[in-house]
Design an enzyme around this catalytic site. Structure first.
Site, PDB file in Angstrom:
ATOM      1  N   TYR A  52      26.497  29.200  37.806  1.00 15.76           N
ATOM      2  CA  TYR A  52      27.287  30.334  37.319  1.00 15.76           C
ATOM      3  C   TYR A  52      26.870  31.580  38.085  1.00 15.76           C
ATOM      4  O   TYR A  52      25.720  31.710  38.488  1.00 15.76           O
ATOM      5  CB  TYR A  52      27.064  30.545  35.819  1.00 15.76           C
ATOM      6  CG  TYR A  52      27.697  29.479  34.945  1.00 15.76           C
ATOM      7  CD1 TYR A  52      28.918  29.715  34.312  1.00 15.76           C
ATOM      8  CD2 TYR A  52      27.084  28.253  34.757  1.00 15.76           C
ATOM      9  CE1 TYR A  52      29.505  28.742  33.507  1.00 15.76           C
ATOM     10  CE2 TYR A  52      27.665  27.278  33.956  1.00 15.76           C
ATOM     11  CZ  TYR A  52      28.876  27.528  33.335  1.00 15.76           C
ATOM     12  OH  TYR A  52      29.444  26.563  32.541  1.00 15.76           O
ATOM     13  N   GLU A  53      27.811  32.507  38.281  1.00 17.47           N
ATOM     14  CA  GLU A  53      27.543  33.651  39.151  1.00 17.47           C
ATOM     15  C   GLU A  53      26.484  34.591  38.573  1.00 17.47           C
ATOM     16  O   GLU A  53      25.974  35.457  39.276  1.00 17.47           O
ATOM     17  CB  GLU A  53      28.832  34.416  39.444  1.00 17.47           C
ATOM     18  CG  GLU A  53      29.437  35.093  38.235  1.00 17.47           C
ATOM     19  CD  GLU A  53      30.861  35.574  38.487  1.00 17.47           C
ATOM     20  OE1 GLU A  53      31.471  35.184  39.488  1.00 17.47           O
ATOM     21  OE2 GLU A  53      31.362  36.340  37.650  1.00 17.47           O
ATOM     22  N   SER A  54      26.137  34.428  37.316  1.00 16.85           N
ATOM     23  CA  SER A  54      25.063  35.222  36.732  1.00 16.85           C
ATOM     24  C   SER A  54      23.702  34.832  37.303  1.00 16.85           C
ATOM     25  O   SER A  54      22.707  35.491  37.004  1.00 16.85           O
ATOM     26  CB  SER A  54      25.057  35.051  35.208  1.00 16.85           C
ATOM     27  OG  SER A  54      24.997  33.682  34.866  1.00 16.85           O
ATOM     28  N   GLY A  55      23.645  33.769  38.083  1.00 15.68           N
ATOM     29  CA  GLY A  55      22.393  33.404  38.732  1.00 15.68           C
ATOM     30  C   GLY A  55      21.723  32.169  38.153  1.00 15.68           C
ATOM     31  O   GLY A  55      20.577  31.886  38.463  1.00 15.68           O
TER      32      GLY A  55
ATOM     33  N   HIS B 104      32.411  40.809  43.574  1.00 19.66           N
ATOM     34  CA  HIS B 104      31.013  40.683  43.133  1.00 19.66           C
ATOM     35  C   HIS B 104      30.043  40.576  44.304  1.00 19.66           C
ATOM     36  O   HIS B 104      28.994  41.225  44.314  1.00 19.66           O
ATOM     37  CB  HIS B 104      30.854  39.424  42.274  1.00 19.66           C
ATOM     38  CG  HIS B 104      31.216  39.605  40.837  1.00 19.66           C
ATOM     39  ND1 HIS B 104      31.571  40.809  40.275  1.00 19.66           N
ATOM     40  CD2 HIS B 104      31.258  38.695  39.820  1.00 19.66           C
ATOM     41  CE1 HIS B 104      31.821  40.632  38.991  1.00 19.66           C
ATOM     42  NE2 HIS B 104      31.637  39.358  38.687  1.00 19.66           N
TER      43      HIS B 104
END
Lengths: 261, 288
Positions: A52-55, B104
């Site tokens: 996920y792009e949150s890391g 992003h």
């Protein structure tokens, strides 16, 4: 004929999950892609790696996250890294097999608009914008898109290209120097569309049970090409439905938690 | 060197009208208490920078504090639109909002460039998209080694960065963990930084210490202790995300008057974040 014991959304999510292979490294968008990717993990692809792009790398959430950075993702991940690192080393570094995206609108070449409907400066509808999608669409090995099929979503001309699919078709991606193969599947509540090998125009190659070509055409904003050897999606199995519904039950409980506003 | 002070004093000292301000936290550790305090102190003409504007900027935009937004994804994640953001962009209410829109990957790279003292970030991005045509701060550069054309995005150098973290020690060294977002980069890219924390402790208690994410006191201007200061976002190890609040926000923010009443009651008419939290527990509060 009795009506099926599943919804069109369930059919869409189940079929989307089936596209993912065990061991694939999948960069997951929030919402429908996240549901499909986690269903794959809970059924036929236990070794799938969800990013996920949150890391969060290797997240194994018990319930679906409401947002892209819920604590559940961090708690179950193999590792949690910063957002610059996820985009630089992992996505741009070429370590993602499949980018799984949702979309507000797509066109016949699977370009995506999530920015505006209408004029950019004076939009009729201001959509959320790019998020991580443009680089996922450009750089993942290939891209799956999941969205409901209707004339508002499947449009003749996009007002804004947020993320590139096959641009104007043919070898456009190669000309742009995009590293990944781009969208290879569009999974909807009616069927599956795949790009023509040459023109890259989306072609209806598969219909879900009970859906007709006429229905698919009526829900598409351009003259939809249909493959001669149109396949029918196998209906969801009892096991698939059971896993998906249990996942949604757990998710509903998790999202209701917290002091009310 | 960080001074430990009340949040109201930190905002008064470090946030001026017209500043560019980055309040970061990716779903996790969103500095809501600081956002409220900026509204309470009636700061205006701010350039708000943030990857995901989220509820914190929906509130600031709706309250009229912003003239410009630099962002990459403006929704209420998993719920729907940010209605105050949309109203400002679509209808110019309560004032027109200038947009600078990126993706992003760009925001993350451009904070890193700012933190690195570079004028721009280099990344492989945007080819074929309509985004650069709407943002003069996104251009291109040709690689001197391979000839490849790459995106060049102007570095983000905010006047002020504001983040929330789990702990600080009494010197003002800050520790955070869990989903880290771009907080470290935002603080190091900014001229000044405010950090709110869940607690101030004698010893950060990091074991083993070497790889923990610590922002040294000497890169921070002010540390303010605000327990639950990320609410309705979350602080890993302290409290969970209040998903019910995020869902309820949709109805609060959808209507201008309901929103204005909510801001008045829960932010302007409360003395501080403790007051805000207490106001949410009152039975007659404005909710969905």
């Amino acid at each position: 004929m009795s009506p099926p014991d599943y919804t069109t959304d369930e059919m869409m999510t189940v079929e989307a999950a089936r596209q993912l292979g065990d061991g694939d490294v999948c960069f997951v968008g929030i919402g429908l892609p996240s549901a499909a990717a986690n269903l794959a993990r809970l059924t036929h692809a236990p070794e799938i790696v969800l990013i996920y792009e949150s890391g969060t790398i290797g997240a194994e959430p018990d319930a679906l996250p409401l947002s892209i950075g819920d604590g559940e993702l961090a708690d179950t991940a193999l590792t949690v890294i910063s957002v610059p690192e996820i985009f630089r080393y992992w996505l741009q570094g070429g370590r993602v097999d499949i980018g799984f995206l949702g979309a507000a609108q797509i066109d016949r070449f699977a370009n995506i608009n999530t920015t505006v409907v209408g004029d950019y400066a004076r939009p009729t509808v201001r959509l959320p914008g790019a998020g991580g999608a443009p680089e996922i669409a450009a750089q993942a090995g290939e891209v799956f898109i999941i969205l409901r099929q209707n004339p508002k979503a499947f449009v003749e001309t996009l007002d804004f290209i947020t993320s590139v699919g096959h641009l104007d078709g043919g070898d456009a991606r190669a000309r742009l120097g995009l590293p990944g193969r781009g969208p290879t599947k569009v999974i909807t509540d009616l069927g599956v569309l795949t790009p023509d090998p040459k023109t890259r125009e989306l072609t209806l190659t598969q219909l879900h049970p009970g859906v007709t070509v006429e229905q698919a055409r009526a829900q598409t904003g351009w003259p939809l090409k249909v493959a001669p050897n149109l396949a029918t999606t196998p209906a969801p199995t009892a096991a698939e439905l059971e896993k998906l519904r249990a996942l949604h039950r757990r998710t509903k409980l998790a999202h209701a938690r917290g002091a009310a506003a | 060197m960080a001074k430990i002070m009340p949040l109201a004093d930190a905002v008064a000292a470090f946030v001026q009208d017209g500043d560019s301000i980055a309040m970061e936290g990716f779903t996790h550790l969103i500095p809501h208490a600081a956002g409220h305090e900026i509204i309470r102190q009636r700061r205006t003409d701010l350039t708000l920078i943030r990857m995901t504007p989220d509820l914190i900027y929906d509130q600031l935009i709706g309250a009229g504090a912003a003239k410009k937004l630099v962002f990459s994804w403006g929704g209420n994640p998993g719920v729907g639109s940010l209605h105050r953001f949309r109203d400002a962009v679509e209808k110019g209410w309560p004032r027109p909002l200038e947009l600078e829109e990126r993706a992003h990957a760009d925001m993350a790279n451009s904070y890193a460039a700012g933190a690195s003292g570079l004028p721009f970030a280099v990344l492989r991005a945007y080819a074929g998209t309509d985004i650069p045509a709407r943002n003069p701060n996104i251009r291109s550069v040709v690689c001197p080694f391979t000839g490849e054309t790459l995106a060049a995005s102007r570095a983000l150098r905010p006047d002020v960065a504001v983040i929330h973290a789990q702990k600080a020690d009494r010197k003002g060294n800050v520790l955070l963990w869990g989903i880290l977002g771009v907080q470290k980069e935002a603080v190091l890219a900014a001229k000044r930084a405010i950090v709110t924390v869940e607690e101030v402790v004698d010893d950060l208690g990091v074991d083993p210490a070497h790889n923990a994410v610590i922002l040294p006191a000497w890169v921070i201007g002010a540390v303010a202790c605000v327990p639950r200061g990320a609410t309705p976002s979350y602080a890993h190890g302290y409290y969970a995300r209040d998903n019910a609040f995020y869902k309820a926000w949709d109805a609060i923010a959808r209507d201008r008057e309901t929103f204005a009443a909510w801001v008045r009651r829960h932010i302007l008419d409360t003395a501080d974040f403790d007051g805000f939290l207490a106001s949410l527990r009152e039975p007659a509060h404005v909710a969905a």
